[in-house]
Motif scaffolding. Structure first.
Motif, short mmCIF file in Angstrom:
data_model
loop_
_atom_site.label_atom_id
_atom_site.label_comp_id
_atom_site.label_asym_id
_atom_site.label_seq_id
_atom_site.Cartn_x
_atom_site.Cartn_y
_atom_site.Cartn_z
N GLY A 113 -36.83 20.18 -0.58
CA GLY A 113 -36.72 19.41 -1.81
C GLY A 113 -37.87 18.47 -2.03
O GLY A 113 -37.94 17.80 -3.07
N PHE A 114 -38.80 18.39 -1.07
CA PHE A 114 -39.95 17.51 -1.20
C PHE A 114 -41.22 18.35 -1.06
O PHE A 114 -41.18 19.57 -0.96
N GLY A 115 -42.35 17.67 -1.01
CA GLY A 115 -43.61 18.37 -0.78
C GLY A 115 -44.07 19.15 -2.00
O GLY A 115 -43.64 18.92 -3.12
N GLY A 116 -44.95 20.10 -1.77
CA GLY A 116 -45.52 20.87 -2.86
C GLY A 116 -46.76 20.18 -3.42
O GLY A 116 -47.04 19.02 -3.12
N ASP A 117 -47.54 20.91 -4.21
CA ASP A 117 -48.77 20.34 -4.76
C ASP A 117 -48.46 19.52 -6.00
O ASP A 117 -47.52 19.79 -6.74
N ASP A 118 -49.25 18.49 -6.22
CA ASP A 118 -49.04 17.53 -7.30
C ASP A 118 -49.35 18.19 -8.64
O ASP A 118 -50.48 18.60 -8.88
N PRO A 119 -48.36 18.27 -9.56
CA PRO A 119 -48.64 18.90 -10.86
C PRO A 119 -49.62 18.09 -11.69
O PRO A 119 -50.27 18.63 -12.59
N LEU A 120 -49.73 16.78 -11.40
CA LEU A 120 -50.64 15.95 -12.18
C LEU A 120 -52.10 16.30 -11.91
O LEU A 120 -52.99 15.85 -12.62
N ASN B 113 -43.85 24.12 2.13
CA ASN B 113 -44.22 22.93 1.35
C ASN B 113 -45.72 22.67 1.33
O ASN B 113 -46.22 22.01 0.42
N VAL B 114 -46.43 23.12 2.36
CA VAL B 114 -47.84 22.77 2.51
C VAL B 114 -48.67 24.03 2.72
O VAL B 114 -48.14 25.12 2.97
N GLU B 115 -49.99 23.86 2.64
CA GLU B 115 -50.88 24.98 2.86
C GLU B 115 -50.93 25.35 4.34
O GLU B 115 -50.60 24.55 5.22
N ALA B 116 -51.37 26.57 4.62
CA ALA B 116 -51.32 27.13 5.97
C ALA B 116 -52.00 26.25 7.03
O ALA B 116 -51.43 26.04 8.10
#
Length: 464
Positions: free
Chosen positions: A125-132, A442-445
């Motif tokens: 439910g957290f993490g991921g790249d910032d859409p902004l 959630n994050v890159e490799a």
């Protein structure tokens, strides 16, 4: 990392003691909005005063310009700020002036403040790249500033509701009338809206279950629900909250036959089924299963289903947006309450979401998430065996003793790695399992590889 204004931000000769903190769960636009409201109420900002340009304030605070623009847009809607072409954004001159505040002298801290680290967030439910930082979303945001949203609709601007209905049709196969959609500021806001219209009795929650919405039900009596059990609902259960697309803890989907039994269970017990569509993007990686909302319609079930969706998981909590879909009397009650409360978030942001959905930006973002998941799976295979690891779905689950779990959570946080507690998925103290839940996509490799290496090292240390 916290972004603090120590000497104040200058705007037309006015010092603004503005502070935002990136380590907090509250979205940065919401933090900035609260700060500016405070300065207005205290009299630091007075009617007619200019505020800094969005570019200038964003640079000073070390945040994106989009965050500042979102905060300003919200305050314009609320009537605190006014804008004019070729002119600075100003405090509404028609606001009543606040009394001059008594300002305490600035106190020099005894020791330098510790700078908060940037965390690697591997919690579901957290993490991921910032859409902004995403060009497509920034373009949609800029376009929304040039569009007239029209009369403000507390249920959601028509263009946004049509865009969501079209998105659900194309990606989920859901046939939804835009007039059935009520916009919210996220899944918790949608659940609070539903609870505010009255849900009598206890609320059943999956046990174990995804803990995301439980914080919004802290004032209600929760009882454990076994979704595989077809026995009638207890007489005092008025509703049940389920996450069919993300069965805790592995993130696997609920089979369709179990969904049908759940509808029958709710119909026989006259309980409202609250379908939290969390992690719906997982449906793009496997056979699409019908939502409970659609299944109730197609099977002619008498069960009352309220569908709660959110874009916050895909767009991160920095863009807190979502929707509720219901039919029948409960829909009318929800619409009346939403109308009384007013819009869930800025109509300008609603227009930006509509543009982003219409351009296919969100579908492309989901595709990037799928690629990130495939890369994450490769990293897990490369890292090799992890003691206690069970990998059966969208998340990694590492089972340990209670003491080991507490130690791991603490030590990983000290190293800047946030993971979820397995025990949080249980209601009550019976049969609670302990360990870690890791959302590895959630994050890159490269970041994931380093984080899992830390997990293996700590596990080996505490189990030796």
């Amino acid at each position: 990392m916290a972004s603090k204004s120590q000497d104040g931000t200058r705007a037309e000769g006015i010092a603004l003691p503005v502070s935002v903190d990136k380590s907090l769960p509250t979205p940065l636009p919401d933090q900035l909005t609260q700060e500016l409201r405070r300065l207005i109420s205290e009299g630091t900002l007075r009617p007619g005063d200019a505020v800094p340009s969005s570019r200038r304030l964003a640079k000073h605070l070390g945040i994106s310009r989009g965050s500042v623009e979102t905060a300003y847009a919200q305050l314009v809607v609320e009537g605190f700020l006014i804008t004019a072409e070729r002119s600075a954004t100003r405090i509404n001159p028609d606001l009543p002036a606040a009394s001059t505040p008594v300002r305490p002298k600035n106190r020099i801290p005894d020791s330098p403040r510790r700078r908060l680290r940037n965390y690697v967030d591997l919690r579901p439910g957290f993490g991921g790249d910032d859409p902004l930082r995403e060009p497509a979303f920034r373009r949609a945001w800029r376009d929304s500033l040039d569009l007239d949203p029209g009369p403000i609709d507390p249920l959601g601007q028509p263009r946004a509701r049509w865009a969501i209905a079209d998105y659900l049709r194309l990606t989920r196969g859901m046939a939804v009338d835009p007039d059935e959609i009520i916009l919210t500021s996220g899944s918790r806001d949608g659940l609070r809206l539903l609870l505010s219209v009255g849900v009598s009795g206890s609320i059943a929650v999956e046990n174990p279950g995804f803990p995301g919405l439980r914080q919004a039900m802290s004032n209600h009596h929760l009882v454990p629900l076994d979704t595989a059990d077809s026995s009638p609902a207890p007489a005092d259960v008025g509703a049940a909250v389920v996450t069919p697309n993300h069965q805790f803890p592995h993130g696997t989907p609920m089979p369709v036959d179990q969904r049908a039994r759940l509808l029958d269970w709710a119909a026989r017990g006259d309980a409202i089924l609250i379908e939290d569509d969390y992690d719906s993007e997982a449906r793009f990686t496997r056979t699409v299963l019908p939502t409970l909302f659609d299944l109730a319609s197609t099977t002619g079930s008498s069960a009352q289903v309220v569908h709660i969706g959110t874009f916050s998981t895909l767009l991160t909590s920095a863009v807190s947006t979502g929707y509720v879909i219901a039919r029948g009397p409960i829909s009318e009650q929800l619409m009346s309450m939403r109308t009384a409360l007013g819009p869930a978030f800025s109509p300008i942001l609603q227009m930006a979401i509509a543009s982003y959905l219409g351009s296919g930006g969100l579908r492309r973002r989901i595709s990037r998430g799928r690629r990130r998941l495939r890369a994450a799976e490769e990293v897990v295979a490369e890292v090799g065996p992890i003691p206690g690891l069970v990998h059966d779905g969208r998340t990694l689950v590492i089972e340990t003793s209670q003491a080991q779990a507490a130690s791991l959570l603490r030590d990983l946080a000290d190293r800047g790695i946030l993971v979820a507690s397995l025990a949080r998925g249980w209601t009550g103290d019976d049969e609670v399992r302990h360990g870690l839940v890791i959302a590895h996509s959630n994050v890159e490799a490269p970041v994931l590889r380093e984080a899992l290496g830390e997990v293996k090292t700590l596990l080996s240390r505490i189990q030796s």
